[in-house]
Design an enzyme around this catalytic site. Structure first.
Site, PDB file in Angstrom:
ATOM      1  N   HIS B 271      53.501  31.607  53.071  1.00  0.00           N
ATOM      2  CA  HIS B 271      54.415  31.338  51.958  1.00  0.00           C
ATOM      3  C   HIS B 271      54.250  29.905  51.483  1.00  0.00           C
ATOM      4  O   HIS B 271      54.055  28.988  52.280  1.00  0.00           O
ATOM      5  CB  HIS B 271      55.873  31.689  52.275  1.00  0.00           C
ATOM      6  CG  HIS B 271      56.534  30.879  53.355  1.00  0.00           C
ATOM      7  ND1 HIS B 271      57.130  29.670  53.119  1.00  0.00           N
ATOM      8  CD2 HIS B 271      56.709  31.124  54.679  1.00  0.00           C
ATOM      9  CE1 HIS B 271      57.655  29.208  54.258  1.00  0.00           C
ATOM     10  NE2 HIS B 271      57.406  30.067  55.220  1.00  0.00           N
ATOM     11  N   ASP B 283      55.552  24.481  58.058  1.00  0.00           N
ATOM     12  CA  ASP B 283      56.180  25.713  57.566  1.00  0.00           C
ATOM     13  C   ASP B 283      56.232  25.674  56.051  1.00  0.00           C
ATOM     14  O   ASP B 283      57.146  25.102  55.482  1.00  0.00           O
ATOM     15  CB  ASP B 283      57.587  25.825  58.167  1.00  0.00           C
ATOM     16  CG  ASP B 283      58.284  27.108  57.788  1.00  0.00           C
ATOM     17  OD1 ASP B 283      57.631  28.027  57.279  1.00  0.00           O
ATOM     18  OD2 ASP B 283      59.515  27.178  58.001  1.00  0.00           O
ATOM     19  N   GLU B 317      60.108  32.497  50.169  1.00  0.00           N
ATOM     20  CA  GLU B 317      60.290  33.173  51.456  1.00  0.00           C
ATOM     21  C   GLU B 317      61.540  32.667  52.152  1.00  0.00           C
ATOM     22  O   GLU B 317      62.327  33.436  52.708  1.00  0.00           O
ATOM     23  CB  GLU B 317      59.047  32.933  52.346  1.00  0.00           C
ATOM     24  CG  GLU B 317      59.025  33.742  53.641  1.00  0.00           C
ATOM     25  CD  GLU B 317      59.727  33.095  54.823  1.00  0.00           C
ATOM     26  OE1 GLU B 317      59.965  33.773  55.834  1.00  0.00           O
ATOM     27  OE2 GLU B 317      60.063  31.883  54.742  1.00  0.00           O
ATOM     28  N   GLU B 318      61.707  31.354  52.131  1.00  0.00           N
ATOM     29  CA  GLU B 318      62.780  30.733  52.918  1.00  0.00           C
ATOM     30  C   GLU B 318      64.165  31.199  52.496  1.00  0.00           C
ATOM     31  O   GLU B 318      65.099  31.202  53.299  1.00  0.00           O
ATOM     32  CB  GLU B 318      62.711  29.203  52.803  1.00  0.00           C
ATOM     33  CG  GLU B 318      61.456  28.569  53.409  1.00  0.00           C
ATOM     34  CD  GLU B 318      61.406  28.660  54.933  1.00  0.00           C
ATOM     35  OE1 GLU B 318      62.266  29.317  55.535  1.00  0.00           O
ATOM     36  OE2 GLU B 318      60.477  28.068  55.511  1.00  0.00           O
ATOM     37  N   ASP B 345      52.672  32.361  59.632  1.00  0.00           N
ATOM     38  CA  ASP B 345      53.887  31.604  59.357  1.00  0.00           C
ATOM     39  C   ASP B 345      54.550  31.176  60.667  1.00  0.00           C
ATOM     40  O   ASP B 345      55.764  31.125  60.775  1.00  0.00           O
ATOM     41  CB  ASP B 345      54.849  32.476  58.519  1.00  0.00           C
ATOM     42  CG  ASP B 345      56.077  31.698  58.069  1.00  0.00           C
ATOM     43  OD1 ASP B 345      56.004  30.454  57.982  1.00  0.00           O
ATOM     44  OD2 ASP B 345      57.126  32.328  57.817  1.00  0.00           O
ATOM     45  N   HIS B 417      62.246  23.462  59.859  1.00  0.00           N
ATOM     46  CA  HIS B 417      63.339  23.300  58.890  1.00  0.00           C
ATOM     47  C   HIS B 417      64.049  21.948  59.004  1.00  0.00           C
ATOM     48  O   HIS B 417      65.247  21.870  58.743  1.00  0.00           O
ATOM     49  CB  HIS B 417      64.349  24.444  59.019  1.00  0.00           C
ATOM     50  CG  HIS B 417      63.785  25.788  58.665  1.00  0.00           C
ATOM     51  ND1 HIS B 417      64.531  26.935  58.681  1.00  0.00           N
ATOM     52  CD2 HIS B 417      62.535  26.171  58.283  1.00  0.00           C
ATOM     53  CE1 HIS B 417      63.765  27.960  58.326  1.00  0.00           C
ATOM     54  NE2 HIS B 417      62.543  27.522  58.086  1.00  0.00           N
TER      55      HIS B 417
END
Ligand SMILES: [Zn+2]
Ligand SMILES: [Zn+2]
Ligand SMILES: [Zn+2]
Ligand SMILES: [Zn+2]
Lengths: 454, 454
Positions: B271, B283, B317-318, B345, B417
């Site tokens: 992504h 990420d 995606e997130e 991912d 994140h």
């Protein structure tokens, strides 16, 4: 079998009872969780202790109460003055060619930028010497950026070469015309948190705003610059220096009063103040906790040792050894009675070495102490040049004998002066060993009659 | 000596020339720094790519240009819509009994607090189930706090039990009357940085502001609560949801067109969007870089493999697999031609296992692939239940065969994140191995005629 070397026998300074006490103290210190509990209390109930803030005042109240609770014979404070500095907020970003935010932190004592921040082209220097070599006027209107990377070393030896850019960088940059100064953080981690720490403006040179970038952001800025296009950055610091607005803080002092020679003082020291960003659990909560716990274990013995053990929790260390300077004035006539001292301001791991700084005759006695510490993993350095860590370095220069204890400092500069200086970084097992070392050292020095100056 | 097991010979799907190509591709992938260079470019020139932000748009432009530059035969974008969410700032602190700042971060999709923030007593729950068990109305006017600590596991298995409190916690707390929600970050580090990630409000329940505390601050809050006095905290989030203000983003798709069966598609996916706090280097910069580099190495062969290799860089995606949902609609009639897919991912370490999700007959061919990957340290899982990672899980549910690659994920949730998702966390050597694995997988699947559904 264990054979005692000849010089040790000649230097025997302790009675069998003293030695038994030391063995008991060691056992207690290695089993007790007290130092960790003290740090937990300081970190949870007080938190950060930047000079002049409510946390600083709260820390002093906390320390006085804690010393009394721990069985010190005398507890008092001695007022210290400093000037006002507030951190405010720091914003930094790359504007061109690729807009990106950066994480920055004001250096301690930095002035602020104009209210709306400032934008300028950035010029990179690989170290302080390269900045120093920049031609006069070559940074007119620019932001100077020193990208020197601190090295990780067990004894913290990477700090010295790196910290020069923090202390002297801003004035050096300003002397070449720079409007602001940024640097790679003095730290060994790769977290997105800047490392603060004091900077020193030179008299007669414009005080420009100065910040440290987190190490990943320094990487980013250097990568961006390496593409060869002009790089413009934005910097906003709302920090404020108020050199004419004094703040009051205090050294906190507690004593286990000597039973035979109370006027002779063995010093254990740490600093009570901290930077504002973390909770000061490591720097110097560890020092505070270890010295308090060590004194408590000795206070719990049935008899006081012969000399006085004085724990000094210095104020305002971070902002330039301000508390100890007051102490030296307040105790001018008493310095000669400080028979030896050790400060603990580099604690996050196990102590592996003791470096003495004593007279030549006293070295034999230091070897005796070293024998007591050897089972804790502490070796004796062949050097004899210790002046005391941090605050105590000034007493060392004034003639007080000292020992420095060297811990495994591999991780210390991962957290140093960052938001990350929190209790989870404190290893309870290392604290036990540290406390055992300080307990043995201070009992040994207080109970024996050794003149460490000779 | 190496003896080829019987099932492998029966399943031989490649010519000697194909095998020679695979050996050459492996060598290239293991020597090339291309994947790292791609991630370096994405991280430096684009940075964070939160849906609907300028960085997201810049990422799409970057990806299209990069695919063209890397020799893809076709490159295009497919529009994706989502709703507006802005993070704003997060402030949290303990007000009583011991005032302390805390580091907090809004959960993705959270509403804001009132402009001046809110103050309330906090109630701790050890996990989501404990919150769920709280009596109706028991949290009236309170802030709910779930202090569950994620476990570190090589396969990331600690994530599932922890992330429940992130997705469902706010609505559960609100249903009991809570005015706000805080939780320990879903992460395995002890850095003073919160972990964001999406939360999901349930329809018909008041949407309350929701934030994650950094793990050291969760420790602090729990320690403070453990003292038994009421604990009051302040929370301010300026986050804004605008469900009626659409933002436009796009899936970016590139193909190495098949020479014999161009309509049959082997998918490599990642992504392109990221959270806004780090630079999305891990990420999913790693996934983007590995899949692009793998496709490039294959595009550099003198001949195209038989089937088409499609690299899909999914949008959004997130924020809830939004890009892949659009993709499924856009390619509704083509899903059956997606012969197999693998997404990347979860990349930050070496791949140690391949989990297939294919038909029973195809398993023999998967063993052949496993033999090719074994020298790279990749073993074959005894399971055959893979549905595809992240975005591809929806194609997997729709019947597309998949393989999942499992890396050493011990460190992944240290950075996940957070602000700390930056290029320095990317291991260039792991990227080479990851790229070799994806290159071999996709060439194998595209060049052989295997029906992975059978
Ligand atoms: Zn210190
Ligand atoms: Zn310090
Ligand atoms: Zn992801
Ligand atoms: Zn993610």
């Amino acid at each position: 079998a264990f054979s005692v070397p000849a010089p040790l026998l000649q230097a025997q300074s302790l009675t069998d009872g003293d030695t038994a006490n030391i063995m008991a103290l060691k056992k207690t210190a290695l089993q007790s969780n007290l130092a960790y509990e003290i740090d937990e209390s300081l970190t949870t109930e007080v938190g950060p202790r930047l000079v002049g803030t409510p946390g600083d005042a709260q820390g002093i109240t906390w320390a006085v109460a804690k010393m009394k609770q721990l069985g010190f014979d005398k507890v008092w404070t001695e007022e210290v003055q400093h000037v006002t500095w507030t951190r405010g907020v720091a914003e930094a970003r790359i504007i061109a060619p690729y807009p990106q935010k950066m994480v920055a932190i004001a250096l301690g004592g930095s002035t602020g930028t104009p209210e709306d921040g400032l934008k300028a082209e950035v010029v990179e220097f690989k170290d302080f010497a390269a900045l120093e070599a920049a031609p006069e006027g070559s940074l007119e209107g620019k932001i100077a950026y020193v990208s020197f990377r601190m090295e990780r070393k067990i004894n913290g030896a990477g700090y010295g070469p790196a910290v020069k850019a923090r202390g002297a960088g801003p004035s050096m940059a300003a002397s070449k015309g720079a409007v602001a100064y940024v640097m790679r953080s003095v730290g060994t981690d790769n977290n997105r948190l800047g490392h603060t720490g004091g900077t020193n403006y030179k008299d007669g040179i414009t005080r420009i705003p100065a910040a440290a970038l987190s190490n990943p952001d320094a990487d980013l800025l250097s990568r961006t610059i390496s593409r060869g296009k002009p790089v413009e950055i934005f910097l906003k610091l709302t920090a404020e220096r108020k050199d004419d607005v004094p703040v009051i803080t205090a050294n906190v002092i507690g004593e286990i009063t000597g039973s035979e020679k109370p006027e002779e003082i063995v010093v254990m020291a740490a600093h009570l103040d901290s930077w504002d960003v973390g909770t000061g659990a490591v720097d110097d909560g560890i020092g505070v906790s270890v010295t308090l716990a060590a004194a408590h274990h000795i206070a719990n013995l049935p008899e006081r040792p012969k000399r006085t053990i004085r724990v000094i929790l210095f104020a305002a260390e971070e902002v330039g050894l301000v508390g100890v300077k007051h102490y030296m004035k307040d105790h001018e006539n008493e310095i000669a009675q400080h028979v030896i001292g050790a400060e603990w301001d580099f604690g996050v791991g196990l102590i592996y070495e003791m470096v003495p700084g004593v007279g030549p005759a006293a070295l034999n006695h230091i070897r005796e102490l070293a024998h007591l510490l050897a089972p804790l993993g502490v070796s004796l350095s062949p050097k004899n040049d210790a002046k005391g860590q941090s605050d105590l370095s000034l007493l060392g220069k004034a003639g007080m004998p000292a020992v420095n204890f060297s811990p495994d400092g591999m991780k210390y500069f991962d957290y140093h002066h960052t938001d990350n200086d929190t209790l989870d970084k404190v290893d309870p097992e290392a604290l036990k060993q540290n406390t055992a070392v300080f307990t043995i050292f201070s009992y040994f020095a207080a109970q024996s009659g050794i003149d460490f100056r000779k």
